[in-house]
Design a protein around this motif. Sequence first.
Motif, mmCIF file in Angstrom:
data_model
loop_
_atom_site.group_PDB
_atom_site.id
_atom_site.type_symbol
_atom_site.label_atom_id
_atom_site.label_comp_id
_atom_site.label_asym_id
_atom_site.label_seq_id
_atom_site.Cartn_x
_atom_site.Cartn_y
_atom_site.Cartn_z
ATOM 1 N N TRP A 1 -119.659 6.280 12.444
ATOM 2 C CA TRP A 1 -118.211 6.170 12.551
ATOM 3 C C TRP A 1 -117.622 5.683 11.229
ATOM 4 O O TRP A 1 -118.237 4.904 10.507
ATOM 5 C CB TRP A 1 -117.805 5.189 13.659
ATOM 6 N N ARG B 1 -121.720 12.396 0.815
ATOM 7 C CA ARG B 1 -123.046 11.838 1.045
ATOM 8 C C ARG B 1 -124.013 12.406 0.024
ATOM 9 O O ARG B 1 -123.783 13.471 -0.559
ATOM 10 C CB ARG B 1 -123.541 12.113 2.469
ATOM 11 N N VAL C 1 -118.705 15.808 2.872
ATOM 12 C CA VAL C 1 -118.838 15.856 4.322
ATOM 13 C C VAL C 1 -117.535 16.342 4.938
ATOM 14 O O VAL C 1 -117.513 17.220 5.786
ATOM 15 C CB VAL C 1 -119.221 14.473 4.884
ATOM 16 N N CYS C 2 -116.425 15.791 4.462
ATOM 17 C CA CYS C 2 -115.116 16.267 4.898
ATOM 18 C C CYS C 2 -114.036 15.686 3.994
ATOM 19 O O CYS C 2 -114.241 14.677 3.321
ATOM 20 C CB CYS C 2 -114.834 15.907 6.357
ATOM 21 N N VAL D 1 -114.892 12.065 2.378
ATOM 22 C CA VAL D 1 -116.190 11.499 2.734
ATOM 23 C C VAL D 1 -117.266 12.328 2.049
ATOM 24 O O VAL D 1 -117.274 13.561 2.135
ATOM 25 C CB VAL D 1 -116.405 11.494 4.258
ATOM 26 N N ALA E 1 -116.863 6.793 1.375
ATOM 27 C CA ALA E 1 -115.545 7.251 1.813
ATOM 28 C C ALA E 1 -114.501 6.669 0.876
ATOM 29 O O ALA E 1 -114.575 5.495 0.507
ATOM 30 C CB ALA E 1 -115.257 6.814 3.242
ATOM 31 N N GLU F 1 -115.642 10.155 14.038
ATOM 32 C CA GLU F 1 -117.087 10.241 14.225
ATOM 33 C C GLU F 1 -117.679 11.099 13.111
ATOM 34 O O GLU F 1 -117.120 12.141 12.742
ATOM 35 C CB GLU F 1 -117.414 10.835 15.586
ATOM 36 N N LEU F 2 -118.843 10.660 12.588
ATOM 37 C CA LEU F 2 -119.478 11.337 11.467
ATOM 38 C C LEU F 2 -120.816 11.931 11.887
ATOM 39 O O LEU F 2 -121.576 11.306 12.636
ATOM 40 C CB LEU F 2 -119.729 10.354 10.317
ATOM 41 N N THR F 3 -121.096 13.130 11.391
ATOM 42 C CA THR F 3 -122.409 13.737 11.546
ATOM 43 C C THR F 3 -122.810 14.327 10.200
ATOM 44 O O THR F 3 -121.998 14.393 9.273
ATOM 45 C CB THR F 3 -122.399 14.855 12.604
ATOM 46 N N CYS G 1 -117.102 15.812 9.822
ATOM 47 C CA CYS G 1 -116.347 14.757 10.500
ATOM 48 C C CYS G 1 -115.654 15.326 11.725
ATOM 49 O O CYS G 1 -115.175 16.465 11.712
ATOM 50 C CB CYS G 1 -115.287 14.174 9.569
ATOM 51 N N TRP H 1 -123.651 7.224 1.958
ATOM 52 C CA TRP H 1 -122.344 7.777 2.313
ATOM 53 C C TRP H 1 -121.265 6.977 1.595
ATOM 54 O O TRP H 1 -121.359 5.752 1.485
ATOM 55 C CB TRP H 1 -122.106 7.677 3.812
#
Length: 259
Positions: free
Chosen positions: A71, A40, A50-51, A38, A28, A85-87, A91, A26
């Motif tokens: 996070w 990955r 990711v976002c 962000v 950022a 919070e990240l998944t 985000c 990951w």
Amino acid sequence: KAPDWGGPGSGAQAAAISSGSDGSTWVAVGDDAGGVRVMRTQTGEDWADVCTGQWHTDLVTDAAFSPHGGWLATASEDGSAALVELTADGCGSPRVLEPQAGALYSVAFARDGQALVTAALNATAQVWDLHGSLLAQLVGHKDRIYTAKFSPDGRWILTASRDGAIRIWPRPIRAATEPLESFLILAGDLGGVAYADFSPDGHTIGAAYWENAALLWRLWTEDTTPDRRLESIWGADRARLALIREAIRFKDENRLDQQ
């Protein structure tokens, strides 16, 4: 392959990298307009977004992933930090932390991932939990704080300031109603401290100073054997300080108390 920034601002100003438990990487990046992106990747794959978001209104000064993933925190010259919070799917909405302390220069997580610390222009640092609640204000420096870091064992926080001092603070476990007092002050008389951090074992602090100098501060003794005599005088934590142990050893070896 390195990711392309391609963010809304004209240049990347802060970046962080982390490895996921699934083998992913990951990254950022924060820009000079307050934007954060962000991304990955998995081994052999292209980078995927990711976002991307406008989390701040001014330059992003620092970014940090939590040690175990999940996070991301960013700090900005607009005086705010964002906790997200990240998944794998994206985000969450940023939790905005506003210490009301002027521009923020750094943000860092504790190793257990349950707290973070920000360093600010108005000579204070702030400790937060993952809900975005303020746990403590660290007050005592005379000028802006450039860096704040947790020790590897999670018990301590260092702050490095333009006033030329590094201060060591106990980590607050619960919200404090009054500003915390520093446990120890390290003054090198070499101008402002631009950056400082703990060694991996936490026994030493490396610091970079304005006057083209770097110092290694030996904080804790490597001898982990408790000294009950010193603990009765100094307390358990201060009895572990290398300075105390070396001073006592010098006195005993030279029999200074017999002169």
